[in-house]
Motif scaffolding. Sequence first.
Motif, short mmCIF file in Angstrom:
data_model
loop_
_atom_site.label_atom_id
_atom_site.label_comp_id
_atom_site.label_asym_id
_atom_site.label_seq_id
_atom_site.Cartn_x
_atom_site.Cartn_y
_atom_site.Cartn_z
N PRO A 69 0.80 -1.23 0.00
CA PRO A 69 0.00 0.00 0.00
C PRO A 69 0.84 1.29 0.00
O PRO A 69 0.30 2.37 -0.22
CB PRO A 69 -0.85 -0.13 1.27
CG PRO A 69 -1.03 -1.61 1.43
CD PRO A 69 0.32 -2.18 1.03
N ALA A 70 2.15 1.14 0.19
CA ALA A 70 3.06 2.28 -0.01
C ALA A 70 2.86 2.89 -1.40
O ALA A 70 3.05 4.10 -1.60
CB ALA A 70 4.51 1.84 0.15
N ALA A 71 2.49 2.05 -2.37
CA ALA A 71 2.28 2.51 -3.75
C ALA A 71 1.08 3.44 -3.87
O ALA A 71 0.88 4.06 -4.91
CB ALA A 71 2.12 1.32 -4.68
N LEU A 72 0.28 3.54 -2.80
CA LEU A 72 -0.88 4.44 -2.80
C LEU A 72 -0.53 5.83 -2.29
O LEU A 72 -1.40 6.69 -2.15
CB LEU A 72 -1.99 3.84 -1.92
CG LEU A 72 -2.56 2.49 -2.39
CD1 LEU A 72 -3.49 1.91 -1.32
CD2 LEU A 72 -3.29 2.64 -3.72
N LYS A 73 0.75 6.08 -2.04
CA LYS A 73 1.15 7.37 -1.44
C LYS A 73 0.86 8.55 -2.37
O LYS A 73 0.33 9.58 -1.92
CB LYS A 73 2.64 7.35 -1.08
CG LYS A 73 3.10 8.62 -0.37
CD LYS A 73 4.53 8.53 0.13
CE LYS A 73 4.86 9.75 0.97
NZ LYS A 73 6.26 9.75 1.45
N TYR A 74 1.19 8.44 -3.64
CA TYR A 74 1.10 9.59 -4.54
C TYR A 74 -0.03 9.56 -5.56
O TYR A 74 -0.36 10.62 -6.12
CB TYR A 74 2.44 9.82 -5.26
CG TYR A 74 3.52 10.28 -4.30
CD1 TYR A 74 3.42 11.50 -3.64
CD2 TYR A 74 4.63 9.49 -4.04
CE1 TYR A 74 4.39 11.92 -2.75
CE2 TYR A 74 5.62 9.90 -3.16
CZ TYR A 74 5.50 11.12 -2.53
OH TYR A 74 6.47 11.52 -1.64
N PRO A 75 -0.63 8.42 -5.88
CA PRO A 75 -1.74 8.45 -6.84
C PRO A 75 -2.87 9.38 -6.39
O PRO A 75 -3.20 9.45 -5.20
CB PRO A 75 -2.20 6.99 -6.90
CG PRO A 75 -0.98 6.21 -6.60
CD PRO A 75 -0.27 7.02 -5.54
#
Length: 225
Positions: free
Chosen positions: A136-142
Amino acid sequence: MKVLMVLTSHDTLGDTGEKTGFWLEELAAPYYAFTDKGVEVVLTSPKGGKPPLDPKSDQADFQTDSTRRFATDEKAQALLANTHTLASIDVAEYDAVFYPGGHGPLWDLANDKDSIALIEQCYKTEKLLGLVCHAPAALKYPKKPDGTPLVAGKNVTGFTNGEEEAVQLTNVVPFLVEDMLQENGATYSKGDDWHPYAVVDGKLVTGQNPASSELVAEKMLALLS
């Protein structure tokens, strides 16, 4: 049916001199949850080729039936050795997207422009998206089309601050997943440390830790059917 699994290409654990990467169980358990149901799985990573495995996840303590099966599965090993580059992926060709964790995504997928674009495209096209543990780190900037964080107002989970403290990496990681999700306006919840826990909010499915990876895949399969 086709599912895209997005792996990290990052192999350095901050400035510790230790290696990191993806966590084996978080790839192997969902891989078989999907493929045993006849779903085609395609693997991708920012750099393509063979992504780095977190060596800790390959230790005896962390082996499961699915990791042992993966180790001797020639087809799975061939897919892993030859992941597609993230930039080459057209997400429209897939029914769902799954991000395994490991500490690696904190450093690359969190900031990767192709990953950000892919997640934003999932949101716009209402494509099913699953992420587990540190992924879920990949949800930081979207962002949503209106410019607000994609997770704002969403019910989510992810690796807990307590779990990060337990593995003694609180001061090594670039950010804490639990804190980041809350700072981005998500409604974050969690189960007991190291126990399976997953949250579904519309087309977004998140899991707390390695033990939750198969649960996330099962919840995704239920939504796909």
